[in-house]
Design a protein around this motif. Structure first.
Motif, mmCIF file in Angstrom:
data_model
loop_
_atom_site.group_PDB
_atom_site.id
_atom_site.type_symbol
_atom_site.label_atom_id
_atom_site.label_comp_id
_atom_site.label_asym_id
_atom_site.label_seq_id
_atom_site.Cartn_x
_atom_site.Cartn_y
_atom_site.Cartn_z
ATOM 1 N N ILE A 190 -3.162 -48.987 46.032
ATOM 2 C CA ILE A 190 -4.123 -50.003 46.419
ATOM 3 C C ILE A 190 -3.337 -51.174 47.006
ATOM 4 N N ASN A 191 -3.947 -51.890 47.929
ATOM 5 C CA ASN A 191 -3.275 -53.055 48.487
ATOM 6 C C ASN A 191 -3.103 -54.115 47.406
ATOM 7 N N LYS A 192 -1.900 -54.630 47.264
ATOM 8 C CA LYS A 192 -1.607 -55.559 46.165
ATOM 9 C C LYS A 192 -2.361 -56.877 46.271
ATOM 10 N N ASN A 193 -2.978 -57.145 47.423
ATOM 11 C CA ASN A 193 -3.809 -58.355 47.549
ATOM 12 C C ASN A 193 -4.938 -58.379 46.528
ATOM 13 N N ILE A 194 -5.273 -57.204 46.036
ATOM 14 C CA ILE A 194 -6.396 -57.104 45.103
ATOM 15 C C ILE A 194 -6.109 -57.854 43.808
ATOM 16 N N ILE A 195 -4.826 -58.049 43.488
ATOM 17 C CA ILE A 195 -4.450 -58.764 42.265
ATOM 18 C C ILE A 195 -4.977 -60.192 42.299
ATOM 19 N N ASN A 196 -5.071 -60.767 43.478
ATOM 20 C CA ASN A 196 -5.559 -62.139 43.623
ATOM 21 C C ASN A 196 -7.078 -62.227 43.582
ATOM 22 N N ASN A 197 -7.739 -61.071 43.527
ATOM 23 C CA ASN A 197 -9.202 -61.054 43.570
ATOM 24 C C ASN A 197 -9.802 -60.190 42.472
ATOM 25 N N LEU A 198 -9.135 -60.120 41.320
ATOM 26 C CA LEU A 198 -9.580 -59.237 40.248
ATOM 27 C C LEU A 198 -10.933 -59.650 39.679
ATOM 28 N N LYS A 199 -11.305 -60.919 39.825
ATOM 29 C CA LYS A 199 -12.591 -61.373 39.307
ATOM 30 C C LYS A 199 -13.758 -60.713 40.031
ATOM 31 N N LYS A 200 -13.506 -60.261 41.249
ATOM 32 C CA LYS A 200 -14.593 -59.688 42.050
ATOM 33 C C LYS A 200 -14.957 -58.282 41.568
ATOM 34 N N SER A 201 -14.045 -57.584 40.972
ATOM 35 C CA SER A 201 -14.205 -56.287 40.290
ATOM 36 C C SER A 201 -14.769 -55.140 41.136
ATOM 37 N N ARG A 202 -15.778 -55.390 41.991
ATOM 38 C CA ARG A 202 -16.349 -54.328 42.825
ATOM 39 C C ARG A 202 -15.840 -54.462 44.259
ATOM 40 N N TYR A 203 -15.424 -53.326 44.834
ATOM 41 C CA TYR A 203 -14.811 -53.344 46.157
ATOM 42 C C TYR A 203 -15.331 -52.180 46.994
ATOM 43 N N GLN A 204 -15.268 -52.401 48.292
ATOM 44 C CA GLN A 204 -15.451 -51.266 49.198
ATOM 45 C C GLN A 204 -14.087 -50.876 49.727
ATOM 46 N N PHE A 205 -13.657 -49.645 49.414
ATOM 47 C CA PHE A 205 -12.448 -49.108 50.009
ATOM 48 C C PHE A 205 -12.838 -48.523 51.363
#
Length: 544
Positions: free
Chosen positions: A497-512
């Motif tokens: 996964i792109n490591k940028n996701i660490i800065n947005n963990l509060k969002k929890s739901r993502y579209q890959f």
């Protein structure tokens, strides 16, 4: 406005006629779950109807637990049921109710029926009661104890109350009609003996009312105006009315039935859901493959998506097998507007850009959502070593295959055009690397687009892909439910996964991008190793 809120169903018309003719009354509904398991999406429909109608018509809705069976582990489920109801956004009227709150009153009404010669204590065995009851084509036979005197029945019932009979040896039955075409009216059981400590009443009782006897009386005590239930309780309606008619109760609720929810590839029977747990098909009630509220929540469904699905169904008397796509479209529609976009590689294969040095990298700024600039941007890196999905490359492609292959040129999303010119295989002849050339100038031609991640941007991740739990659309019609379990209902994939996701963990739901919608499993995820549950696929999958 959703269908349940539109005043078009037969239930709406019944309620409006009631309010018109009883202007001093308000609508009063109830949600009466049996605390013997978790709530599922069928219960969500009932919640939307009972709480939704009460809210719409400025009435009230009670939460009442049917705890007439002391064998159930009430505490284990009551808190979970409350949690699910609150999570869905519903709030019950005043304090939580329990059928056990009315045991004293229900007992007195049982005595009243005995005194009216409308109930008797039966000493037949369970198997004998079943045989005497007959079948749909064969009328029942009167019990030999049916003609006992009122005095005899009063004494016997008192001894039942005092615990002077062994469990299962006697029971209290209504005296109705053993010839009735409706089997439930053939002298149904009203009380049975159970020497089990009750969650609420402890050891105060050794006799407990049946659901059918307690339910209608509880409705009446609470002043319920409309007892709304599914069509499976249609036959019970006759007994509901008979009991209320023959006891001295001051209020008279009326029962109305609507179709229950049936969903493709699911079972909405708590008994069958328990069977799956007992046979280790799934571990817990909140397994993301289950249609329980807890399972759907863990899967990533939102309360709004579940309610919208239920509202869209409307209220009818027609049973249908609802397509799973109807549920999926509700969460997909919501997440399409709200989900943070990022790129993930579920089954990686390495790309080497041969005409770029290892130390060179380029930062590319992209939107977190293509249609919502307020969600901000993120930076991704383009470098010599990249990863793409294994399925995005074929050594010997068919004519219909339009992604990367030897000699073929494609575009990396948000980035450059590349052409594959060589591959490397391991000793098992599995492709381990694809060597490509990057074209820094765009020739304005249209190319197929695939997603990717730079080696400089990755952190490892686990992806749990969920498919239907059953292999057939309607497993409920099959006798052997367990023989139709889908062996591929849960698949684990290990990628990046792109490591940028660490800065947005509060969002929890993502579209890959190009894959689907996922939610972080926060219970088992770690900072440098994140686990995702797949919520739903994209509606239009661009892969071939």
């Amino acid at each position: 406005m959703k269908n349940l809120n539109k005043k078009t169903s037969f239930i709406h018309k019944i309620i409006e006629n009631f309010l018109k003719n009883n202007k001093k009354n308000t609508l009063h509904t109830r949600f009466p779950p049996d605390p013997n398991g978790y709530l599922h999406i069928g219960h969500a429909k009932s919640l939307c109807i009972n709480f939704g109608l009460a809210q719409q018509y400025h009435g009230q809705c009670n939460l009442r637990f049917d705890d007439t069976n002391p064998q159930n582990k009430h505490n284990k489920y009551i808190s979970k049921i409350k949690e699910d109801i609150l999570w869905l956004g519903f709030q019950w009227n005043n304090n939580t109710k329990y059928s056990s709150m009315y045991f004293n009153k229900i007992y007195k009404y049982a005595i009243e029926l005995i005194q009216k010669d409308l109930a008797y204590v039966d000493k037949l065995k369970k198997s004998e009661i079943r045989d005497y009851r007959g079948t749909l084509s064969k009328p029942g036979i009167n019990s030999p104890y049916r003609n006992q005197t009122i005095e005899e029945n009063m004494l016997l019932f008192q001894n039942m109350r005092l615990g002077n009979f062994a469990a299962g040896t006697v029971c209290l039955r209504a005296k109705i009609n053993m010839q009735s075409p409706c089997i439930i009216m053939r002298d149904p059981i009203l009380y049975r003996i159970k020497f089990i400590k009750h969650n609420k009443t402890k050891k105060n009782w050794c006799i407990y009312p049946t659901y059918d006897f307690a339910h209608c009386i509880s409705d009446a005590i609470e002043g319920i105006t409309h007892s709304l239930c599914t069509l499976e309780f249609l036959d019970n309606k006759q007994l509901y009315q008979w009991i209320l008619k023959n006891i001295s109760i001051t209020t008279y609720p009326k029962q109305y039935e609507y179709s229950r929810l049936n969903l493709e590839y699911c079972t909405l029977s708590k008994r069958k859901l328990k069977l799956l747990i007992e046979n280790n098909i799934i571990k817990k009630w909140d397994d993301p493959r289950l249609p329980t509220i807890a399972g759907l929540r863990k899967r990533g469904y939102t309360a709004l998506s579940i309610k919208n699905f239920c509202y869209n169904l409307g209220i009818t008397k027609q049973d249908n097998l609802i397509e799973m796509s109807s549920l999926e479209s509700c969460i997909r529609k919501e997440l399409n507007m709200k989900a943070y976009r990022t790129m993930a590689i579920l089954q990686p294969i390495k790309i080497v850009i041969c005409n770029i040095a290892n130390h060179i990298q380029e930062t590319i700024n992209i939107l977190n959502h293509p249609n919502n600039t307020e969600m901000g941007t993120q930076n991704i890196k383009f470098s010599q070593i990249l990863y793409i999905e294994t399925s995005d490359f074929k050594e010997n492609p068919t004519k219909e295959y339009y992604r990367l292959s030897l000699g073929k040129t494609i575009k990396l999303k948000y980035s450059y055009i590349i052409t594959a010119h060589a591959i490397q295989k391991d000793k098992n002849k599995k492709i381990t690397k694809i060597f490509c050339t990057c074209h820094l100038k765009n020739n304005n031609k249209k190319y197929s687009i695939i997603h990717w991640i730079s080696k400089k941007d990755i952190i490892p991740a686990e992806f749990r892909i969920y498919n239907h739990l059953f292999t057939i659309k309607n497993p409920n019609i099959k006798n052997n439910l367990l023989s139709h379990i889908n062996p591929n209902s849960k698949i684990k994939k290990y990628g990046f996964i792109n490591k940028n996701i660490i800065n947005n963990l509060k969002k929890s739901r993502y579209q890959f991008e190009r894959i689907g919608y996922f939610i972080i499993d926060k219970i088992i995820s770690k900072k440098n190793y994140i686990t995702f549950n797949q919520i739903v696929t994209l509606k239009k999958n661009c892969k071939k």
